[in-house]
Design an enzyme around this catalytic site. Structure first.
Site, PDB file in Angstrom:
ATOM      1  N   GLU A   1      20.159  -4.911  42.665  1.00 18.69           N
ATOM      2  CA  GLU A   1      20.506  -4.894  43.829  1.00 18.69           C
ATOM      3  C   GLU A   1      19.773  -5.643  45.524  1.00 18.69           C
ATOM      4  O   GLU A   1      18.705  -5.947  44.736  1.00 18.69           O
ATOM      5  CB  GLU A   1      19.826  -3.346  43.908  1.00 18.69           C
ATOM      6  CG  GLU A   1      21.056  -2.659  43.144  1.00 18.69           C
ATOM      7  CD  GLU A   1      20.029  -0.962  43.003  1.00 18.69           C
ATOM      8  OE1 GLU A   1      20.288  -0.809  43.691  1.00 18.69           O
ATOM      9  OE2 GLU A   1      21.373  -0.688  42.011  1.00 18.69           O
TER      10      GLU A   1
ATOM     11  N   ASP B   1      22.613   0.843  35.866  1.00 20.84           N
ATOM     12  CA  ASP B   1      21.228   2.194  35.791  1.00 20.84           C
ATOM     13  C   ASP B   1      21.709   2.917  35.668  1.00 20.84           C
ATOM     14  O   ASP B   1      20.882   4.135  35.439  1.00 20.84           O
ATOM     15  CB  ASP B   1      20.484   1.082  35.980  1.00 20.84           C
ATOM     16  CG  ASP B   1      20.510   1.613  37.477  1.00 20.84           C
ATOM     17  OD1 ASP B   1      21.748   1.356  38.361  1.00 20.84           O
ATOM     18  OD2 ASP B   1      19.419   0.954  38.525  1.00 20.84           O
ATOM     19  N   SER B   2      23.066   3.459  35.765  1.00 18.99           N
ATOM     20  CA  SER B   2      23.559   4.859  36.118  1.00 18.99           C
ATOM     21  C   SER B   2      23.613   5.428  34.990  1.00 18.99           C
ATOM     22  O   SER B   2      23.802   6.615  34.911  1.00 18.99           O
ATOM     23  CB  SER B   2      24.830   4.829  36.006  1.00 18.99           C
ATOM     24  OG  SER B   2      25.816   4.181  35.801  1.00 18.99           O
TER      25      SER B   2
ATOM     26  N   GLU C   1      29.098  -1.235  47.639  1.00 18.30           N
ATOM     27  CA  GLU C   1      29.210   0.123  47.662  1.00 18.30           C
ATOM     28  C   GLU C   1      29.276   1.067  48.994  1.00 18.30           C
ATOM     29  O   GLU C   1      27.766   0.897  49.708  1.00 18.30           O
ATOM     30  CB  GLU C   1      27.963   0.574  45.950  1.00 18.30           C
ATOM     31  CG  GLU C   1      27.605   2.032  45.593  1.00 18.30           C
ATOM     32  CD  GLU C   1      27.287   2.289  44.808  1.00 18.30           C
ATOM     33  OE1 GLU C   1      26.513   1.845  44.279  1.00 18.30           O
ATOM     34  OE2 GLU C   1      27.009   4.178  45.093  1.00 18.30           O
TER      35      GLU C   1
ATOM     36  N   ASP D   1      23.106  -4.246  34.079  1.00 22.07           N
ATOM     37  CA  ASP D   1      21.621  -3.631  35.176  1.00 22.07           C
ATOM     38  C   ASP D   1      20.705  -4.640  35.328  1.00 22.07           C
ATOM     39  O   ASP D   1      19.520  -3.685  34.208  1.00 22.07           O
ATOM     40  CB  ASP D   1      21.829  -2.684  35.940  1.00 22.07           C
ATOM     41  CG  ASP D   1      22.751  -2.018  37.393  1.00 22.07           C
ATOM     42  OD1 ASP D   1      22.822  -3.024  38.081  1.00 22.07           O
ATOM     43  OD2 ASP D   1      23.585  -1.247  37.474  1.00 22.07           O
TER      44      ASP D   1
ATOM     45  N   LYS E   1      22.836  -7.819  37.127  1.00 22.72           N
ATOM     46  CA  LYS E   1      23.809  -7.585  38.197  1.00 22.72           C
ATOM     47  C   LYS E   1      22.292  -6.988  39.090  1.00 22.72           C
ATOM     48  O   LYS E   1      21.504  -6.304  38.538  1.00 22.72           O
ATOM     49  CB  LYS E   1      24.487  -6.659  38.009  1.00 22.72           C
ATOM     50  CG  LYS E   1      25.043  -6.077  39.943  1.00 22.72           C
ATOM     51  CD  LYS E   1      26.139  -4.916  39.522  1.00 22.72           C
ATOM     52  CE  LYS E   1      25.853  -3.056  39.170  1.00 22.72           C
ATOM     53  NZ  LYS E   1      24.601  -2.940  39.939  1.00 22.72           N
TER      54      LYS E   1
HETATM   55  O1  KIV Z   1      25.406   1.173  37.621  1.00 22.29           O
HETATM   56  C1  KIV Z   1      25.916   1.588  37.860  1.00 22.29           C
HETATM   57  O2  KIV Z   1      26.778   2.305  37.982  1.00 22.29           O
HETATM   58  C2  KIV Z   1      26.609   0.791  39.329  1.00 22.29           C
HETATM   59  C3  KIV Z   1      27.662   0.734  40.046  1.00 22.29           C
HETATM   60  C4  KIV Z   1      27.961   2.474  40.518  1.00 22.29           C
HETATM   61  C5  KIV Z   1      28.443  -0.247  41.139  1.00 22.29           C
HETATM   62  O3  KIV Z   1      25.446  -0.089  39.842  1.00 22.29           O
END
Ligand code: KIV
Length: 252
Positions: free
Chosen positions: A116, A46-47, A184, A85, A114
């Site tokens: 959190e 989600d980055s 992280e 994500d 994934k």
């Molecule tokens: O969204 C992302 O890029 C991440 C990584 C930094 C693990 O969750």
């Protein structure tokens, strides 16, 4: 060789003698390049909100965005294990988690999701998702979707309370069925202890070199952006400068 959850679940750097390597990816053409590389895992993080869409936080990313970008990446990387994500708010209740995970997984064709956090609620979600056939990668330590609740971006696991909590979270995620866990910004010696304690692999970012794998945001690694990447990431080139030079030569 394409990895699967059975191979990933038992991957430990100590015996494999090399870390699992995961990079983020957000577009079709980069995914094609990574598909032809020896990279182990691709994360559609989600980055994408920060590095592609210019948002201040990942909190602004929604499920439609994750489906769109995950589809593009999976199309370009059919031979890689791709993880996407679940964005902020999309797993705030069990019903939402099921609906959004199924949509992301089914519409994009990725291999896993994934999310959190750990307990108590996230572990219940992970148990349910794995029961219905959706593999889940965990993510603890600095969890950017909770940046406001955590009070900023900093290293976790520096004091006893935080150390104990992170170890418990990691063990709970393994028990809930995660096939791997991202650590992280977890204090380096704690990341090592967690890695030794878990049978599933840990994948670190800003958590030292003792995790089973490492993940980096590809835009940081290649210095794709204008701003310098975070200190823990040593870029292997400066694509921003190269592009700027090429464009200015073209415009002459
Ligand atoms: O969204 C992302 O890029 C991440 C990584 C930094 C693990 O969750």
């Amino acid at each position: 060789m394409k990895l699967d959850t059975r191979k990933i679940r038992t991957y430990k750097k100590k015996s494999a003698k090399k870390p699992l390597q995961m990079l983020t990816c957000y577009d079709f053409q980069t995914a094609q390049l990574l598909n032809d590389s020896s990279l182990d895992l691709i994360l559609v993080g989600d980055s994408v909100g920060n590095v592609v869409l210019g948002y201040d936080h990942t909190i602004q990313v929604d499920i439609e965005t994750m489906i769109l970008f995950s589809k593009a990446v999976k199309k370009g990387a059919p031979d890689k294990f791709v993880i996407g994500d679940l964005p902020f708010g999309t797993y705030a209740t069990m019903d939402l988690a099921l609906k959004n995970s199924i949509n992301l997984f089914q519409q994009s064709g990725i291999e896993a999701i994934k999310l959190e956090g750990a307990f108590p609620f996230e572990c219940e979600i992970i148990e349910r998702l794995t029961q219905i056939g959706i593999p889940v990668m965990g993510h603890i330590g600095l969890t950017p979707q909770s940046v406001h609740e955590q009070g900023g971006y900093y290293t976790h696991g520096k004091d006893q309370v935080s150390m104990t909590r992170l170890m418990k979270e990691a063990l709970a995620l393994e028990k809930a069925g995660c096939f791997a866990v991202v650590l992280e910004f977890v204090e380096e010696s704690l990341a090592k202890k967690i890695t030794e304690k878990l049978s599933i692999p840990t994948i670190g970012i800003g958590s030292g070199k003792n995790t089973d794998g490492q993940v980096l945001v590809i835009n940081d690694l290649l210095h794709l952006g204008k701003k310098d990447p975070p200190k823990f990431c040593k870029p292997i080139g400066n694509i921003y400068e190269i592009k700027a030079k090429l464009i200015s030569e073209y415009l002459k």
